[in-house]
Design a protein around this motif. Structure first.
Motif, mmCIF file in Angstrom:
data_model
loop_
_atom_site.group_PDB
_atom_site.id
_atom_site.type_symbol
_atom_site.label_atom_id
_atom_site.label_comp_id
_atom_site.label_asym_id
_atom_site.label_seq_id
_atom_site.Cartn_x
_atom_site.Cartn_y
_atom_site.Cartn_z
ATOM 1 N N HIS A 228 76.848 9.426 8.290
ATOM 2 C CA HIS A 228 77.465 10.754 8.374
ATOM 3 C C HIS A 228 78.711 10.735 9.256
ATOM 4 O O HIS A 228 79.688 11.428 8.959
ATOM 5 C CB HIS A 228 76.462 11.789 8.882
ATOM 6 N N ALA A 229 78.701 9.941 10.313
ATOM 7 C CA ALA A 229 79.885 9.845 11.179
ATOM 8 C C ALA A 229 81.052 9.222 10.414
ATOM 9 O O ALA A 229 82.185 9.709 10.501
ATOM 10 C CB ALA A 229 79.560 9.034 12.428
ATOM 11 N N ARG A 230 80.778 8.177 9.656
ATOM 12 C CA ARG A 230 81.841 7.538 8.869
ATOM 13 C C ARG A 230 82.415 8.475 7.823
ATOM 14 O O ARG A 230 83.603 8.428 7.525
ATOM 15 C CB ARG A 230 81.305 6.280 8.189
ATOM 16 N N ARG A 231 81.559 9.309 7.255
ATOM 17 C CA ARG A 231 82.001 10.245 6.220
ATOM 18 C C ARG A 231 82.499 11.561 6.830
ATOM 19 O O ARG A 231 82.842 12.483 6.114
ATOM 20 C CB ARG A 231 80.858 10.524 5.244
ATOM 21 N N LYS A 232 82.494 11.644 8.141
ATOM 22 C CA LYS A 232 82.935 12.845 8.870
ATOM 23 C C LYS A 232 82.107 14.080 8.479
ATOM 24 O O LYS A 232 82.612 15.181 8.389
ATOM 25 C CB LYS A 232 84.424 13.083 8.669
ATOM 26 N N GLU A 233 80.813 13.863 8.260
ATOM 27 C CA GLU A 233 79.868 14.940 7.954
ATOM 28 C C GLU A 233 79.139 15.313 9.255
ATOM 29 O O GLU A 233 77.931 15.151 9.392
ATOM 30 C CB GLU A 233 78.877 14.488 6.882
ATOM 31 N N ASN A 234 79.919 15.788 10.211
ATOM 32 C CA ASN A 234 79.403 16.024 11.565
ATOM 33 C C ASN A 234 78.279 17.049 11.615
ATOM 34 O O ASN A 234 77.424 16.986 12.493
ATOM 35 C CB ASN A 234 80.546 16.435 12.487
ATOM 36 N N GLN A 235 78.249 17.996 10.692
ATOM 37 C CA GLN A 235 77.203 19.020 10.706
ATOM 38 C C GLN A 235 75.821 18.420 10.443
ATOM 39 O O GLN A 235 74.819 18.994 10.837
ATOM 40 C CB GLN A 235 77.518 20.134 9.691
ATOM 41 N N MET A 236 75.766 17.261 9.813
ATOM 42 C CA MET A 236 74.483 16.628 9.505
ATOM 43 C C MET A 236 73.947 15.800 10.680
ATOM 44 O O MET A 236 72.750 15.548 10.759
ATOM 45 C CB MET A 236 74.633 15.720 8.275
ATOM 46 N N ILE A 237 74.821 15.390 11.558
ATOM 47 C CA ILE A 237 74.424 14.485 12.632
ATOM 48 C C ILE A 237 73.418 15.136 13.577
ATOM 49 O O ILE A 237 72.487 14.482 14.052
ATOM 50 C CB ILE A 237 75.671 13.963 13.386
ATOM 51 N N GLY A 238 73.562 16.426 13.836
ATOM 52 C CA GLY A 238 72.636 17.113 14.737
ATOM 53 C C GLY A 238 71.195 17.019 14.267
ATOM 54 O O GLY A 238 70.291 16.715 15.057
ATOM 55 N N ALA A 239 70.974 17.255 12.998
ATOM 56 C CA ALA A 239 69.615 17.161 12.444
ATOM 57 C C ALA A 239 69.092 15.734 12.549
ATOM 58 O O ALA A 239 67.913 15.511 12.882
ATOM 59 C CB ALA A 239 69.598 17.627 10.996
ATOM 60 N N ASN A 240 69.964 14.760 12.286
ATOM 61 C CA ASN A 240 69.553 13.352 12.395
ATOM 62 C C ASN A 240 69.159 13.000 13.825
ATOM 63 O O ASN A 240 68.186 12.275 14.045
ATOM 64 C CB ASN A 240 70.665 12.423 11.931
ATOM 65 N N VAL A 241 69.907 13.514 14.800
ATOM 66 C CA VAL A 241 69.612 13.237 16.203
ATOM 67 C C VAL A 241 68.259 13.847 16.590
ATOM 68 O O VAL A 241 67.447 13.208 17.264
ATOM 69 C CB VAL A 241 70.745 13.750 17.126
ATOM 70 N N VAL A 242 67.994 15.073 16.148
ATOM 71 C CA VAL A 242 66.705 15.715 16.448
ATOM 72 C C VAL A 242 65.555 14.905 15.861
ATOM 73 O O VAL A 242 64.553 14.631 16.546
ATOM 74 C CB VAL A 242 66.680 17.171 15.935
ATOM 75 N N LEU A 243 65.691 14.490 14.600
ATOM 76 C CA LEU A 243 64.636 13.689 13.969
ATOM 77 C C LEU A 243 64.470 12.347 14.667
ATOM 78 O O LEU A 243 63.344 11.863 14.850
ATOM 79 C CB LEU A 243 64.936 13.497 12.474
ATOM 80 N N LEU A 244 65.578 11.750 15.078
ATOM 81 C CA LEU A 244 65.524 10.477 15.804
ATOM 82 C C LEU A 244 64.756 10.658 17.113
ATOM 83 O O LEU A 244 63.888 9.847 17.443
ATOM 84 C CB LEU A 244 66.944 9.972 16.078
ATOM 85 N N ILE A 245 65.070 11.711 17.849
ATOM 86 C CA ILE A 245 64.390 11.954 19.128
ATOM 87 C C ILE A 245 62.894 12.184 18.917
ATOM 88 O O ILE A 245 62.055 11.637 19.655
ATOM 89 C CB ILE A 245 65.043 13.131 19.884
ATOM 90 N N LEU A 246 62.538 12.978 17.918
ATOM 91 C CA LEU A 246 61.116 13.220 17.643
ATOM 92 C C LEU A 246 60.394 11.922 17.291
ATOM 93 O O LEU A 246 59.287 11.666 17.791
ATOM 94 C CB LEU A 246 60.960 14.249 16.525
ATOM 95 N N ALA A 247 61.014 11.108 16.450
ATOM 96 C CA ALA A 247 60.398 9.833 16.089
ATOM 97 C C ALA A 247 60.298 8.915 17.304
ATOM 98 O O ALA A 247 59.293 8.227 17.495
ATOM 99 C CB ALA A 247 61.194 9.164 14.968
ATOM 100 N N ALA A 248 61.320 8.925 18.164
ATOM 101 C CA ALA A 248 61.294 8.096 19.373
ATOM 102 C C ALA A 248 60.178 8.535 20.326
ATOM 103 O O ALA A 248 59.564 7.691 20.992
ATOM 104 C CB ALA A 248 62.651 8.154 20.072
ATOM 105 N N VAL A 249 59.902 9.824 20.382
ATOM 106 C CA VAL A 249 58.800 10.315 21.213
ATOM 107 C C VAL A 249 57.474 9.763 20.697
ATOM 108 O O VAL A 249 56.610 9.349 21.485
ATOM 109 C CB VAL A 249 58.786 11.863 21.269
ATOM 110 N N VAL A 250 57.298 9.732 19.386
ATOM 111 C CA VAL A 250 56.067 9.170 18.812
ATOM 112 C C VAL A 250 55.986 7.672 19.120
ATOM 113 O O VAL A 250 54.917 7.164 19.495
ATOM 114 C CB VAL A 250 55.979 9.440 17.295
#
Length: 126
Positions: free
Chosen positions: A92-114
């Motif tokens: 998403h960063a390469r494609r400049k789809e910045n609005q999608m990155i926030g959701a990816n970060v939240v999912l990454l953090i949740l998975a990292a907590v598990v």
């Protein structure tokens, strides 16, 4: 904390089950037209592979612990989702789809907590 980890794993499993089934059941062109523009950067096979990995991770987050069979798969599935989300953020960063990155970060953090909880202080069987 065990309940919190179960809830997080359940939410992740539901999200990635839906995402995986969608990627596996719809053609790449339909996915691109429905807001998944990133699919244009990948082959149909790669999109299907990502969907299959998401589906497997969703199953791996719940069934092993629920059935008490190889519960070590739970944090490994969550680790796989962390890696998938890192790839999604980069894409998403390469494609400049910045609005999608926030959701990816939240999912990454949740998975990292598990990953942290199930490999660390709250493994199954303790």
């Amino acid at each position: 904390m065990n309940i919190v980890l179960w809830v997080i794993a359940g939410l992740l499993a539901a999200a990635f089950l839906a995402a995986g089934v969608m990627k596996l059941s719809q053609p790449k062109e339909k996915l691109a037209a429905s807001g998944m523009g990133w699919t244009e950067s990948f082959s149909s096979g790669a999109v299907k592979s990502i969907g299959a990995l998401e589906l497997l991770a969703a199953v791996g987050l719940i069934l092993p612990a629920l059935l008490h069979v190889a519960p070590i798969v739970v944090p490994l599935a969550a680790l796989g989702l962390v890696l998938i989300m890192i790839g999604a953020i980069v894409t998403h960063a390469r494609r400049k789809e910045n609005q999608m990155i926030g959701a990816n970060v939240v999912l990454l953090i949740l998975a990292a907590v598990v990953v942290w909880g199930r490999f660390g202080p709250y493994p199954f069987g303790s």
